[in-house]
Design an enzyme around this catalytic site. Structure first.
Site, short mmCIF file in Angstrom:
data_model
loop_
_atom_site.label_atom_id
_atom_site.label_comp_id
_atom_site.label_asym_id
_atom_site.label_seq_id
_atom_site.Cartn_x
_atom_site.Cartn_y
_atom_site.Cartn_z
N ASN A 1 41.92 45.38 41.84
CA ASN A 1 42.20 46.09 40.59
C ASN A 1 41.82 47.56 40.68
O ASN A 1 42.60 48.43 40.34
CB ASN A 1 41.36 45.47 39.47
CG ASN A 1 42.22 44.69 38.51
OD1 ASN A 1 43.43 44.84 38.49
ND2 ASN A 1 41.60 43.87 37.71
N ASP B 1 47.85 42.55 37.93
CA ASP B 1 48.65 41.61 37.12
C ASP B 1 49.72 40.93 37.95
O ASP B 1 49.95 39.73 37.84
CB ASP B 1 49.33 42.36 35.96
CG ASP B 1 48.38 42.60 34.81
OD1 ASP B 1 47.22 42.16 34.89
OD2 ASP B 1 48.81 43.24 33.81
N GLU C 1 40.54 35.99 36.74
CA GLU C 1 41.18 35.60 38.02
C GLU C 1 40.76 34.18 38.40
O GLU C 1 40.66 33.85 39.57
CB GLU C 1 40.89 36.60 39.13
CG GLU C 1 39.65 37.47 38.98
CD GLU C 1 38.33 36.74 38.96
OE1 GLU C 1 37.96 36.26 37.86
OE2 GLU C 1 37.65 36.64 40.01
N1 GTP Z 1 44.80 43.06 36.50
C1 GTP Z 1 44.04 42.25 35.79
N2 GTP Z 1 42.74 42.17 36.07
C2 GTP Z 1 41.97 41.33 35.36
C3 GTP Z 1 42.48 40.54 34.34
N3 GTP Z 1 41.47 39.80 33.82
C4 GTP Z 1 40.36 40.12 34.50
N4 GTP Z 1 40.64 41.05 35.46
C5 GTP Z 1 39.76 41.70 36.41
O1 GTP Z 1 39.30 40.75 37.36
C6 GTP Z 1 38.12 41.29 37.97
C7 GTP Z 1 37.14 40.17 38.19
O2 GTP Z 1 36.05 40.70 38.88
P1 GTP Z 1 34.77 39.87 39.28
O3 GTP Z 1 34.46 38.85 38.21
O4 GTP Z 1 33.69 40.84 39.62
O5 GTP Z 1 35.22 39.03 40.50
P2 GTP Z 1 35.71 39.45 41.96
O6 GTP Z 1 35.81 40.91 42.14
O7 GTP Z 1 36.97 38.68 42.20
O8 GTP Z 1 34.58 38.92 42.86
P3 GTP Z 1 34.35 37.44 43.41
O9 GTP Z 1 34.91 36.49 42.39
O10 GTP Z 1 32.88 37.32 43.52
O11 GTP Z 1 35.04 37.34 44.71
C8 GTP Z 1 37.60 42.37 37.04
O12 GTP Z 1 37.80 43.62 37.63
C9 GTP Z 1 38.50 42.24 35.79
O13 GTP Z 1 38.74 43.48 35.18
C10 GTP Z 1 43.88 40.66 34.05
O14 GTP Z 1 44.44 40.00 33.17
N5 GTP Z 1 44.60 41.51 34.80
#
Ligand code: GTP
Length: 334
Positions: free
Chosen positions: A210, A219, A245
């Site tokens: 992201n 997305d 996610e």
């Molecule tokens: N593009 C997009 N990003 C999202 C959405 N919902 C959540 N996110 C992003 O998903 C990311 C989740 O980050 P983290 O929970 O830190 O998880 P991660 O970076 O995947 O790290 P690990 O799970 O530990 O591998 C965050 O940056 C949120 O902003 C969405 O609907 N769209």
């Protein structure tokens, strides 16, 4: 002296019937046992523009009742055991959309009691026999307007229901739906002695994707993963976007061995998606088998989540599953 001929009075325009101005659109089920009066009525109904299906008994009418119909026009007395009144009662007693189908009754002027009983049973309106075609047209016109308004509302209600249980981005079920449905699936599995497995799927380093490539790219990645999940786990399985996610899959009738195989196949598919940068996922897996201590859905979810946590902590892009060894459960990396 010249004589002038008096001007001719203008010929009156032939009166146009209302159905020549505006024809009715809809499918009507007509229930009438007298073939002679049916022929006249069908003639008019078709002139009005309606598609007509004529039957002579309420029994037949009930058999062919379907959602493509817009209206029912029925005589009170019919061939067969059931009357028009019985037909109205049975339509109104249905537990589906057809319970609200408009019904217009045909009665003779003297049949006051029948008219009242039909209206009380839920008939929308009535018309006297022999009917005036314009009156029949007007009453049908009003009932069709009611039908069309109802259909529009019904379609909107369905769309709202769908929206309330799905996630707007991926079209998968949402967390609310999952939390309502999964306990029931687990209960069913338990009562029939079938196994049930639960997968929690979480994309790795999604924040990095992201932050580095933008939210829109994130997305698109989420949508691609959702589609992969749908392809991998079809129909019978419940797939939901749990949050950001994170996705959850309930595998009805799958034991832990089958769940592990399917989760591993999913993990590989996600890693090989044509995305730049590639995305990977970690998966936590658990299952409820008939010979294990019973757990509720919240507990199963906690188990899958703990397994996921281990998969993340030991490097990501892997699956971790609970296994029962000598009556003890532990997480391992299959
Ligand atoms: N593009 C997009 N990003 C999202 C959405 N919902 C959540 N996110 C992003 O998903 C990311 C989740 O980050 P983290 O929970 O830190 O998880 P991660 O970076 O995947 O790290 P690990 O799970 O530990 O591998 C965050 O940056 C949120 O902003 C969405 O609907 N769209």
């Amino acid at each position: 002296m010249t004589t002038s001929t008096p001007p001719m009075a203008p010929r009156p325009e032939p009166e146009r019937k209302p159905w020549e101005e505006q024809s009715l659109r809809g499918r009507l089920l007509f229930v009438e046992d007298s073939q002679t009066s049916a022929a006249v009525t069908v003639h008019y109904l078709e002139q009005f523009g309606l598609q007509v299906r004529h039957v002579t008994t309420a029994e037949e009418a009930l058999q062919i009742l379907g959602s493509e119909l817009d209206l029912v026009l029925s005589d009170f007395f019919l061939d067969g055991r059931l009357t028009g009144l019985d037909l109205v009662k049975r339509i109104r007693a249905r537990d589906d959309d057809l319970a609200l189908l408009p019904v217009l009754m045909l009665t003779s002027a003297e049949e006051t009691d029948h008219r009242i009983s039909s209206l009380r049973a839920g008939a929308n309106d009535f018309v006297y026999k022999p009917f005036h075609p314009e009156e029949l047209y007007a009453r049908l016109h009003n009932l069709l307007a009611l039908r069309h308004a109802y259909k529009k509302l019904y379609t909107q209600k369905k769309a709202m229901e769908r929206l309330s249980v799905t996630d707007g981005l991926t079209n998968l079920y949402n967390k609310r739906f999952l939390n309502n449905e999964a306990p029931a699936l687990l209960e069913q599995a338990r009562s029939t002695g079938r196994p049930l497995a639960l997968l929690v799927v979480d994309l790795d380093h999604f924040k990095y994707i992201n932050d580095s490539f933008g939210h829109e790219y994130g997305d698109r990645t989420l949508k691609a993963v959702a589609q992969t999940l749908e392809e991998e786990f079809q129909e019978v399985d419940l797939i939901a976007r749990y949050g950001g996610e994170e996705f959850v899959v309930v595998l009805d009738q799958a034991d832990i061995g089958q769940a592990v195989l399917r989760a591993e196949r999913l993990r590989r598919r996600i890693a090989s998606l044509a995305l730049a940068p590639p995305v990977t996922a970690s998966v936590g897996i658990t299952a409820q088998h008939a010979d294990q201590p019973g757990r509720d859905y919240e507990q199963l979810f906690r188990e899958a989540d703990q397994a996921l946590y281990k998969a993340k902590n030991s490097g990501r892009d892997r699956i971790a599953a609970w296994a029962w060894v000598h009556n003890r459960a532990e997480i391992h990396f299959p």
